[in-house]
Design a protein around this motif. Structure first.
Motif, short mmCIF file in Angstrom:
data_model
loop_
_atom_site.label_atom_id
_atom_site.label_comp_id
_atom_site.label_asym_id
_atom_site.label_seq_id
_atom_site.Cartn_x
_atom_site.Cartn_y
_atom_site.Cartn_z
N ALA A 431 0.84 -1.21 0.00
CA ALA A 431 0.00 0.00 0.00
C ALA A 431 0.88 1.26 0.00
O ALA A 431 1.85 1.36 0.75
CB ALA A 431 -0.91 0.01 1.22
N ARG A 432 0.53 2.15 -0.90
CA ARG A 432 1.22 3.45 -0.94
C ARG A 432 0.15 4.54 -0.97
O ARG A 432 -0.91 4.39 -1.56
CB ARG A 432 2.09 3.58 -2.20
CG ARG A 432 3.31 2.68 -2.23
CD ARG A 432 4.34 3.14 -1.18
NE ARG A 432 5.55 2.33 -1.25
CZ ARG A 432 5.74 1.17 -0.58
NH1 ARG A 432 4.75 0.69 0.18
NH2 ARG A 432 6.85 0.52 -0.69
N TRP A 433 0.50 5.62 -0.29
CA TRP A 433 -0.43 6.76 -0.30
C TRP A 433 0.19 7.85 -1.15
O TRP A 433 1.18 8.45 -0.77
CB TRP A 433 -0.67 7.24 1.13
CG TRP A 433 -1.70 8.33 1.26
CD1 TRP A 433 -2.31 9.03 0.29
CD2 TRP A 433 -2.22 8.84 2.49
NE1 TRP A 433 -3.18 9.94 0.77
CE2 TRP A 433 -3.16 9.84 2.16
CE3 TRP A 433 -2.00 8.54 3.83
CZ2 TRP A 433 -3.85 10.56 3.12
CZ3 TRP A 433 -2.69 9.27 4.77
CH2 TRP A 433 -3.62 10.26 4.43
N ASP A 434 -0.44 8.09 -2.27
CA ASP A 434 0.09 9.09 -3.18
C ASP A 434 -0.56 10.43 -2.82
O ASP A 434 -1.53 10.85 -3.44
CB ASP A 434 -0.25 8.69 -4.63
CG ASP A 434 0.57 9.49 -5.62
OD1 ASP A 434 1.41 10.28 -5.18
OD2 ASP A 434 0.36 9.31 -6.84
N HIS A 435 0.00 11.05 -1.78
CA HIS A 435 -0.63 12.28 -1.27
C HIS A 435 -0.25 13.46 -2.15
O HIS A 435 0.92 13.63 -2.49
CB HIS A 435 -0.21 12.54 0.18
CG HIS A 435 -1.02 13.60 0.84
ND1 HIS A 435 -0.68 14.92 0.79
CD2 HIS A 435 -2.20 13.53 1.53
CE1 HIS A 435 -1.59 15.63 1.43
NE2 HIS A 435 -2.52 14.80 1.88
N PRO A 436 -1.24 14.30 -2.52
CA PRO A 436 -0.96 15.40 -3.46
C PRO A 436 0.11 16.37 -2.96
O PRO A 436 0.82 16.95 -3.77
CB PRO A 436 -2.31 16.10 -3.61
CG PRO A 436 -3.18 15.59 -2.51
CD PRO A 436 -2.66 14.24 -2.18
N ARG A 437 0.25 16.56 -1.67
CA ARG A 437 1.25 17.52 -1.19
C ARG A 437 2.43 16.85 -0.52
O ARG A 437 3.56 17.28 -0.67
CB ARG A 437 0.60 18.50 -0.19
CG ARG A 437 -0.06 19.67 -0.92
CD ARG A 437 -0.79 20.58 0.05
NE ARG A 437 -2.03 19.95 0.55
CZ ARG A 437 -2.29 19.71 1.82
NH1 ARG A 437 -1.42 20.08 2.74
NH2 ARG A 437 -3.42 19.14 2.18
N ARG A 438 2.16 15.75 0.20
CA ARG A 438 3.25 15.10 0.94
C ARG A 438 4.02 14.11 0.08
O ARG A 438 5.04 13.59 0.50
CB ARG A 438 2.67 14.34 2.14
CG ARG A 438 2.08 15.25 3.20
CD ARG A 438 3.18 15.80 4.08
NE ARG A 438 2.65 16.75 5.05
CZ ARG A 438 2.45 16.46 6.35
NH1 ARG A 438 2.73 15.26 6.79
NH2 ARG A 438 1.99 17.37 7.16
N GLY A 439 3.50 13.81 -1.08
CA GLY A 439 4.16 12.84 -1.93
C GLY A 439 3.80 11.42 -1.53
O GLY A 439 2.76 11.18 -0.91
N LEU A 440 4.69 10.49 -1.82
CA LEU A 440 4.38 9.09 -1.60
C LEU A 440 4.68 8.68 -0.15
O LEU A 440 5.77 8.88 0.35
CB LEU A 440 5.25 8.24 -2.55
CG LEU A 440 4.70 6.89 -2.95
CD1 LEU A 440 3.35 7.04 -3.66
CD2 LEU A 440 5.70 6.17 -3.86
#
Lengths: 654, 160
Positions: A431-440
């Motif tokens: 699982a990876r969270w591709d956060h728009p501001r924090r990145g991966l």
């Protein structure tokens, strides 16, 4: 209800008595006035007596004239006669007649007297004649008894009148006295009732105050141990911060018992309560011995708070934390038997600029969490990172909501290589969270939080669904491994979820591997294993992840028929390795053979490591050497590009 | 005060010029003594009749029915003789006496009655003078106290 009825009744009776009192008093007063008035009325006795006197004066005057027949004496006799006649006329008046009216016998006496006196008038003219005078005197002498009688009877009548009035007055006074006594008694009764009521009111008041005190105690104190509760502790903390902070330091210690749940399960809740009471007592005794101002509170469960004062020259808070841990080195004697329990302690030093008790407690709690993370009997002091960590966590919890709808949590895939053939035989979905501001963001950053918040359910299912779909595009034969979290296994109907996802994506069950961590497996929950067995029956492979990291003993491996054992990357040596490692891995290989499962090694970064584990008998390897976790499209492209290339060539090119 | 003096003087002058005449009406029937202007004075029925005559209609315990009494007010008589004091001792022919406070004269206006139902009173009919209070008009007077002050057969007044 009863009381108010009683009050109304009492008021009514009181009003009635006041009315009756008033009327009675009025009537008594009237009687007395009338009686006194009666005694002041016309006095027949006086009148009678004066008449008698005048009569005797007439006789005396006439006798004087008899002795000395002078003109003066004659005039005087005439005057005395006139006066007597005047008296008779008075007696004919209403006052004396009223008296005579009650006595018919006396009226006759009076009439006779009156006639005789009128008859005497003619004799009065010839009084110079001694014979006439004699007759005159004789007649008067005859009238004497009449006058005496009238006078004495009038006197007696008056006496009787007065006696009656006197008796009436006495009776009236007696009634008044009775009445006064009655009123006085009633008032005394009222007073007594009022006093009694006042007493009962006071008693009620005392009861209420006692209840209020008890309630206040309950509100401020923990019912089991009698220690202050969280709110009260906060109040004390605030108070202490306001007054004492200048001349010495204070710290708040958060403490909880290690493995209290196990104890509770073993000895029952009453035993657990007995232990908590004993712990509370010891904590309080020892804390107060350190400094009399110290306060121990219970937060609930097995969590305690200590407010610790440190004067000049006293040991540091870290030393104090150490001694608190030491307080638990001796068993606690309880009704449920002797129990030994250890504690973890986190503390925060209260700085003068931190005034909010809530924050201080939070800091101490964060420190406690950190202490527990360090294992049993841990000690941690709060530092700013902990709060940042918490803030991060709070932020993530909030952001997870958006992540769900923006579909930001996606699987990355890391290839798994068959060490014999060198081919890619599977991919682990990570699982990876591709956060728009924090990145991966990696799973460490959010999975634990998602487990607590419940977000793991949709997240897990999303990853599973994506993995089942992606793998079919990446390869026609390779397997995909998906991690299951404890929250998915316990909190959701994982079996039907997995079955449904497989059905919807069309992935054959045999191409799916579900990984659970060793720590989950060690929970020994029958329900978990039942679910896993159910899934296994459909052809899904079950892997034991992070093998070798937990408290597990090797014997526990036998409790479930694992399809894969994934050796934790901590076993992968940086260099050539050593004999011990080899022995362990060799042992694991033997076991895996015995229980017919594959041995997978993770974290392989060098060719040397790959060769080593290949030589030791691991079938499958995973690690940066074979490829970093990457989005699905990466492998689709790679597959299209290198469709006929072998994995070995791929690797050698890196 | 001035008025009282003037009034007293006037009455004295009247008394001087109208010297008591002889006969039935000229005979002195009342002797006033004590604290008065002249020290002692004897008054005839005429003297008393010269004062304003007042009527009191009332019943008394000593009469039958309602009686009309007529005579000068005691207050006027006191002014006439220049009396000053607290009480008047009223003395009767039968030697009965009663003490009347001056305050009674203004409060109740009792009269020294000469006539009963228009007839001069004789000694045989409680005369010649009779102190009469207005009992019927002032029922509070119907007590022994005022009955005792109602002196008949009056022959002298002594101002104390």
């Amino acid at each position: 209800m009863h009381r108010s009825f009683f009050t109304v009744l009492l008021s009514a009776v009181f009003l009635l008595i006041v009315l009756v009192t008033f009327r009675l008093h009025e009537s008594l007063h009237d009687t007395q006035s009338e009686t006194i008035g009666r005694t002041m009325q016309y006095d027949a006795a006086w009148n009678g007596a004066n008449g008698r006197l005048e009569f005797y004066q007439l006789i005396a005057s006439a006798q004087k004239f008899l002795l000395d027949p002078s003109e003066t004496n004659l005039r005087d006799t005439e005057l005395r006669y006139d006066i007597l006649v005047s008296r008779i006329s008075v007696w004919e008046g209403e006052g004396f007649q009223a008296f005579l009216g009650t006595r018919p016998d006396l009226r006759e006496v009076f009439n006779e007297l009156k006639h005789s006196l009128t008859d005497l008038e003619s004799s009065l003219r010839d009084l110079s004649d001694p014979a006439r005078l004699e007759t005159f005197l004789a007649t008067l002498e005859d009238l004497k008894p009449n006058l005496d009688r009238l006078a004495s009877e009038a006197y007696r009548g008056n006496l009787e009148l007065n006696a009656t009035a006197h008796a009436d007055l006495l009776e009236s006074f007696r009634l008044e006295a009775l009445f006064f006594i009655g009123v006085l008694s009633f008032e005394t009764l009222l007073l007594v009732i009022a006093l009694l009521q006042n007493n009962s009111l006071s008693a009620a008041n005392r009861r209420i105050r006692k209840n209020a005190e008890e309630l206040a105690f309950l509100a401020h104190n923990d019912s089991l141990t009698g220690l202050p509760n969280r709110d009260y502790f906060k109040d004390i903390l605030k108070e202490t911060g306001n007054t004492d902070a200048q001349d010495h330091e204070i710290a708040v210690f958060a403490l909880d018992l290690d493995g209290f749940n196990v104890i509770n399960d073993t000895v029952g809740h009453s035993g657990g309560d007995a232990l908590l009471t004993a712990v509370a007592e010891r904590l309080k005794r020892r804390a107060v011995r350190l400094d009399s101002r110290n306060v121990v509170a219970r937060l609930g469960g097995d969590e305690f708070l200590l407010l610790v004062h440190k004067g000049h020259g006293a040991p540091g808070f870290d030393e104090i934390a150490g001694s608190i841990i030491d307080w638990f080195s001796e068993p606690f004697r309880t009704e449920a038997g002797n129990m030994l329990v250890h504690a973890s302690v986190g503390y925060t030093v209260v700085t003068p600029n931190e005034e909010d008790p809530q924050n201080i407690l939070k800091d101490a709690d964060l420190a406690l969490n950190a202490a527990k993370a360090g294992g049993r009997g841990g000690i941690a002091k709060y530092d700013l990172d902990m709060r940042q960590l918490l803030e991060q966590r709070t932020w993530i919890e909030k952001e997870l909501d958006f992540a769900r709808w923006r579909n930001e949590i996606v699987p990355y895939y890391q290839p798994q290589i068959d060490l014999e053939s060198g081919e890619v035989v599977g991919y682990e979905a990570l699982a990876r969270w591709d956060h728009p501001r924090r990145g991966l963001l990696g799973p460490d950053a959010f999975i634990k939080i998602a487990e607590i918040s419940g977000d793991i359910a949709w997240m897990g299912e999303g990853i599973l669904r994506a993995a089942c779909t992606d793998i079919q595009q990446i390869s026609t034969t390779a397997r995909v491994s998906v991690n299951l979290s404890i929250a998915q296994l316990v909190g959701t109907d994982i079996v039907s979820t997995v079955k449904r996802v497989l059905e919807e994506t069309g992935l054959p069950p045999r191409r799916l591997t579900l990984e659970i961590t060793e720590s989950i497996a060690m929970l020994n929950e029958d329900l978990i294993f039942d679910a896993l067995r159910e899934l296994q029956k459909t052809g899904i492979a079950i892997a034991l992840d992070d093998f070798g990291t937990g408290y597990s003993s090797l014997s526990k491996i036998g409790q479930f028929r694992w399809d894969e054992l994934k050796i934790d990357k901590s076993f992968v040596p940086e260099n050539q390795g050593n004999e011990v490692l080899f022995a362990i891995v060799e042992f694991l290989r033997k076991i895996s053979r015995q229980i017919d499962c594959k041995l997978v090694v993770e974290g392989v970064e060098t060719e040397a490591q790959r060769d080593l584990f290949a030589k030791l008998g691991c079938q499958i390897a995973q690690g940066y050497l074979f490829g970093q976790p990457a989005p699905a499209w990466n492998f689709m492209d790679a597959q299209a590009e290198n469709v006929r290339q072998t994995a070995g060539k791929q690797l050698s090119r890196r | 005060m001035g008025r009282l003096f003037l009034c007293t003087l006037t009455i004295k002058l009247i008394l001087i010029f109208c010297a008591p005449s002889h006969g039935q009406s000229g005979q002195a029937i009342l002797s006033v003594s004590g604290n008065i202007a002249a020290g002692q004075i004897d008054l005839t029925r005429d003297d008393l009749e010269r004062l304003p005559q007042s009527q009191i209609r009332t019943g008394t315990p000593w009469h039958k029915g309602i009686v009309t009494f007529e005579g000068p007010r005691l207050s006027d008589l006191m002014k006439m003789v220049g009396a000053s004091g607290e009480t008047v001792e009223v003395i009767a022919l039968n030697d009965y006496s009663a003490s009347l406070p001056f305050s009674d004269f203004d409060a109740f206006n009792p009269i020294l009655a000469l006539k009963e139902n228009g007839q001069f009173m004789t000694v045989q009919s409680k005369g010649p003078l009779f102190v009469v209070y207005p009992f019927d008009d002032r029922p509070e007077l119907k007590t022994k106290l005022y009955f005792a002050r109602s002196v008949w057969l009056v022959r002298a007044l002594k101002i104390n």
